[in-house]
Design a protein around this motif. Structure first.
Motif, PDB file in Angstrom:
ATOM      1  N   TYR A  79       0.842  -1.196   0.000  1.00  8.77           N
ATOM      2  CA  TYR A  79       0.000   0.000   0.000  1.00  8.77           C
ATOM      3  C   TYR A  79       0.875   1.242   0.000  1.00  8.77           C
ATOM      4  CZ  TYR A  79      -4.019  -2.925   1.184  1.00  8.77           C
ATOM      5  OH  TYR A  79      -5.014  -3.858   1.162  1.00  8.77           O
ATOM      6  N   GLU A  80       0.381   2.299  -0.613  1.00  7.50           N
ATOM      7  CA  GLU A  80       1.077   3.570  -0.567  1.00  7.50           C
ATOM      8  C   GLU A  80       0.110   4.663  -0.143  1.00  7.50           C
ATOM      9  OE1 GLU A  80       2.338   5.280  -4.350  1.00  7.50           O
ATOM     10  OE2 GLU A  80       1.179   3.749  -5.404  1.00  7.50           O
ATOM     11  N   THR A  81       0.668   5.652   0.541  1.00  9.78           N
ATOM     12  CA  THR A  81      -0.127   6.790   0.987  1.00  9.78           C
ATOM     13  C   THR A  81      -0.138   7.858  -0.103  1.00  9.78           C
ATOM     14  OG1 THR A  81       0.432   6.395   3.304  1.00  9.78           O
ATOM     15  CG2 THR A  81      -0.360   8.592   2.723  1.00  9.78           C
ATOM     16  N   ILE A  82      -1.325   8.320  -0.458  1.00 10.00           N
ATOM     17  CA  ILE A  82      -1.473   9.372  -1.463  1.00 10.00           C
ATOM     18  C   ILE A  82      -2.388  10.451  -0.893  1.00 10.00           C
ATOM     19  CG2 ILE A  82      -2.166   9.929  -3.822  1.00 10.00           C
ATOM     20  CD1 ILE A  82      -1.722   7.062  -4.582  1.00 10.00           C
ATOM     21  N   VAL A  83      -2.008  11.702  -1.085  1.00  6.54           N
ATOM     22  CA  VAL A  83      -2.796  12.830  -0.610  1.00  6.54           C
ATOM     23  C   VAL A  83      -3.440  13.519  -1.814  1.00  6.54           C
ATOM     24  CG1 VAL A  83      -2.769  15.014   0.645  1.00  6.54           C
ATOM     25  CG2 VAL A  83      -1.251  13.153   1.350  1.00  6.54           C
ATOM     26  N   TYR A  84      -4.751  13.702  -1.749  1.00  3.71           N
ATOM     27  CA  TYR A  84      -5.500  14.391  -2.795  1.00  3.71           C
ATOM     28  C   TYR A  84      -6.010  15.716  -2.234  1.00  3.71           C
ATOM     29  CZ  TYR A  84      -5.535   9.730  -4.891  1.00  3.71           C
ATOM     30  OH  TYR A  84      -5.154   8.508  -5.400  1.00  3.71           O
ATOM     31  N   GLU A  85      -5.999  16.745  -3.064  1.00  5.90           N
ATOM     32  CA  GLU A  85      -6.493  18.057  -2.652  1.00  5.90           C
ATOM     33  C   GLU A  85      -7.485  18.585  -3.692  1.00  5.90           C
ATOM     34  OE1 GLU A  85      -3.421  20.837  -1.514  1.00  5.90           O
ATOM     35  OE2 GLU A  85      -2.004  19.194  -1.122  1.00  5.90           O
ATOM     36  N   GLY A  86      -8.471  19.300  -3.215  1.00  2.69           N
ATOM     37  CA  GLY A  86      -9.444  19.861  -4.141  1.00  2.69           C
ATOM     38  C   GLY A  86     -10.423  20.775  -3.442  1.00  2.69           C
ATOM     39  N   TYR A  87     -11.455  21.135  -4.188  1.00  5.50           N
ATOM     40  CA  TYR A  87     -12.484  22.035  -3.680  1.00  5.50           C
ATOM     41  C   TYR A  87     -13.838  21.344  -3.740  1.00  5.50           C
ATOM     42  CZ  TYR A  87      -9.024  25.773  -4.024  1.00  5.50           C
ATOM     43  OH  TYR A  87      -7.906  26.545  -3.863  1.00  5.50           O
ATOM     44  N   GLY A  88     -14.577  21.451  -2.640  1.00  2.00           N
ATOM     45  CA  GLY A  88     -15.937  20.960  -2.611  1.00  2.00           C
ATOM     46  C   GLY A  88     -16.881  22.040  -3.081  1.00  2.00           C
ATOM     47  N   PRO A  89     -18.189  21.832  -2.961  1.00  2.22           N
ATOM     48  CA  PRO A  89     -19.164  22.854  -3.361  1.00  2.22           C
ATOM     49  C   PRO A  89     -18.938  24.138  -2.575  1.00  2.22           C
ATOM     50  CG  PRO A  89     -20.191  21.100  -2.057  1.00  2.22           C
ATOM     51  CD  PRO A  89     -18.830  20.622  -2.410  1.00  2.22           C
ATOM     52  N   GLY A  90     -19.133  25.271  -3.236  1.00  2.00           N
ATOM     53  CA  GLY A  90     -18.974  26.563  -2.578  1.00  2.00           C
ATOM     54  C   GLY A  90     -17.542  26.922  -2.274  1.00  2.00           C
ATOM     55  N   GLY A  91     -16.584  26.201  -2.851  1.00  2.00           N
ATOM     56  CA  GLY A  91     -15.181  26.537  -2.645  1.00  2.00           C
ATOM     57  C   GLY A  91     -14.583  26.009  -1.357  1.00  2.00           C
ATOM     58  N   VAL A  92     -15.247  25.062  -0.705  1.00  2.00           N
ATOM     59  CA  VAL A  92     -14.701  24.467   0.517  1.00  2.00           C
ATOM     60  C   VAL A  92     -13.416  23.709   0.183  1.00  2.00           C
ATOM     61  CG1 VAL A  92     -15.078  22.740   2.320  1.00  2.00           C
ATOM     62  CG2 VAL A  92     -16.936  24.272   1.659  1.00  2.00           C
ATOM     63  N   ALA A  93     -12.354  23.975   0.931  1.00  2.00           N
ATOM     64  CA  ALA A  93     -11.076  23.293   0.710  1.00  2.00           C
ATOM     65  C   ALA A  93     -11.128  21.905   1.340  1.00  2.00           C
ATOM     66  CB  ALA A  93      -9.937  24.099   1.316  1.00  2.00           C
ATOM     67  N   VAL A  94     -10.669  20.892   0.593  1.00  2.00           N
ATOM     68  CA  VAL A  94     -10.740  19.509   1.056  1.00  2.00           C
ATOM     69  C   VAL A  94      -9.397  18.815   0.818  1.00  2.00           C
ATOM     70  CG1 VAL A  94     -11.948  17.296   0.865  1.00  2.00           C
ATOM     71  CG2 VAL A  94     -13.188  19.431   0.428  1.00  2.00           C
ATOM     72  N   ILE A  95      -8.924  18.095   1.836  1.00  2.00           N
ATOM     73  CA  ILE A  95      -7.734  17.252   1.727  1.00  2.00           C
ATOM     74  C   ILE A  95      -8.138  15.829   2.071  1.00  2.00           C
ATOM     75  CG2 ILE A  95      -5.414  16.787   2.614  1.00  2.00           C
ATOM     76  CD1 ILE A  95      -5.159  19.724   3.305  1.00  2.00           C
ATOM     77  N   ASP A 210     -28.814  25.509   0.933  1.00  2.00           N
ATOM     78  CA  ASP A 210     -29.111  24.125   1.307  1.00  2.00           C
ATOM     79  C   ASP A 210     -28.508  23.135   0.317  1.00  2.00           C
ATOM     80  OD1 ASP A 210     -30.485  24.925   3.541  1.00  2.00           O
ATOM     81  OD2 ASP A 210     -32.477  24.759   2.633  1.00  2.00           O
ATOM     82  N   GLY A 211     -28.557  23.462  -0.969  1.00  2.00           N
ATOM     83  CA  GLY A 211     -28.028  22.566  -1.991  1.00  2.00           C
ATOM     84  C   GLY A 211     -26.540  22.325  -1.809  1.00  2.00           C
ATOM     85  N   GLN A 212     -25.811  23.379  -1.494  1.00  2.00           N
ATOM     86  CA  GLN A 212     -24.373  23.241  -1.283  1.00  2.00           C
ATOM     87  C   GLN A 212     -24.075  22.438  -0.024  1.00  2.00           C
ATOM     88  OE1 GLN A 212     -22.917  27.283  -1.284  1.00  2.00           O
ATOM     89  NE2 GLN A 212     -22.434  27.225  -3.464  1.00  2.00           N
ATOM     90  N   ARG A 213     -24.829  22.705   1.037  1.00  2.00           N
ATOM     91  CA  ARG A 213     -24.610  21.959   2.285  1.00  2.00           C
ATOM     92  C   ARG A 213     -24.899  20.480   2.079  1.00  2.00           C
ATOM     93  NH1 ARG A 213     -26.851  26.736   4.854  1.00  2.00           N
ATOM     94  NH2 ARG A 213     -28.942  25.833   4.742  1.00  2.00           N
TER      95      ARG A 213
END
Length: 240
Positions: A79-95, A210-213
């Motif tokens: 197994y290897e560890t991989i980190v993904y980064e991106g944006y959720g709805p409304g610009g929420v930062a996600v790791i 509400d849609g974004q939440r």
């Protein structure tokens, strides 16, 4: 409801998927044992993985089997560890931290989860600068837990900060000090809602629609439901 209350609710939600949560813990324990040996006293990563598993009430037999699998001569899984980064709805930062034996499968799945819920997967580093890597120990505000005594014990053990919230107390440490502070508080008799080195957001983003939440909640659910996903960090400010 404060952040600690939301974490308690999230853990309660995960109880319904206990077998899946145990599978993730078993994978993390096996990998830590394979990399650093099966004795948690001499393997900090393994000790932390075991503590997290116990916090989710994983039975000792399951933990022992995972350690044995990791240290077994016949364990050929890689197994290897991989980190993904991106944006959720409304610009929420996600790791997203993943532990995978097939990075093409995992990358495809995670990209789908983001796309499906109005977000987008970005490049490495696109949101991590918005977070600080810190040790975080959460203790519920229950009868018998003295704010002053807990704060004194935490700071004496080497904590960097002590934050009082409506649902409990948050102890923040530098990553290198986390294990010592966690062990000192545990030895003093404190029980934790969670204790781990995490990516803590510097600022938060509130979703007003509400849609974004709903989409953000669905994104988190889909990520949690994926066996390859170990940890999810975001800067969504959850409000009632």
């Amino acid at each position: 409801m404060g952040r600690i209350g939301n974490i308690i609710n999230r853990k309660g939600k995960q109880d319904a998927q206990r077998a899946k949560v145990f599978t993730k813990h078993a994978r993390a324990i096996a990998v830590a044992a394979k990399d650093g040996g099966g004795d948690p006293e001499y393997n900090a990563a393994l000790k932390t993985a075991i503590e997290k598993a116990k916090a989710d009430n994983m039975p000792n037999d399951n933990i022992d089997r995972a350690i044995a699998k990791g240290t077994g001569a016949g364990n050929s899984e890689s197994y290897e560890t991989i980190v993904y980064e991106g944006y959720g709805p409304g610009g929420v930062a996600v790791i997203v931290n993943a532990l995978t034996d097939n990075k093409n499968r995992t990358a495809g799945n995670i990209r789908y989860y983001f796309d499906k819920n109005g977000g987008n997967l970005g490049t490495s580093g696109c949101v991590s600068f918005m977070f600080d890597r810190k040790g975080q120990i959460l203790v519920a505000a229950e009868d018998g837990v003295s704010e002053e005594e807990l704060m004194d014990a935490a700071l004496e053990a080497g904590a960097e900060d002590f934050i009082v919230e409506e649902d409990g107390f948050e102890v923040i440490t530098e990553p290198n000090d986390f294990a010592a502070v966690r062990d000192a508080l545990k030895e003093a008799g404190y029980e934790f809602i969670s204790a781990d080195v995490k990516m803590i957001p510097q600022t938060t983003t509130e979703l007003t629609e509400d849609g974004q939440r709903n989409a953000m909640e669905k994104l988190i659910d889909m990520l949690e439901d994926d066996d390859d996903v170990q940890d999810i960090y975001h800067n969504w400010e959850i409000t009632e």
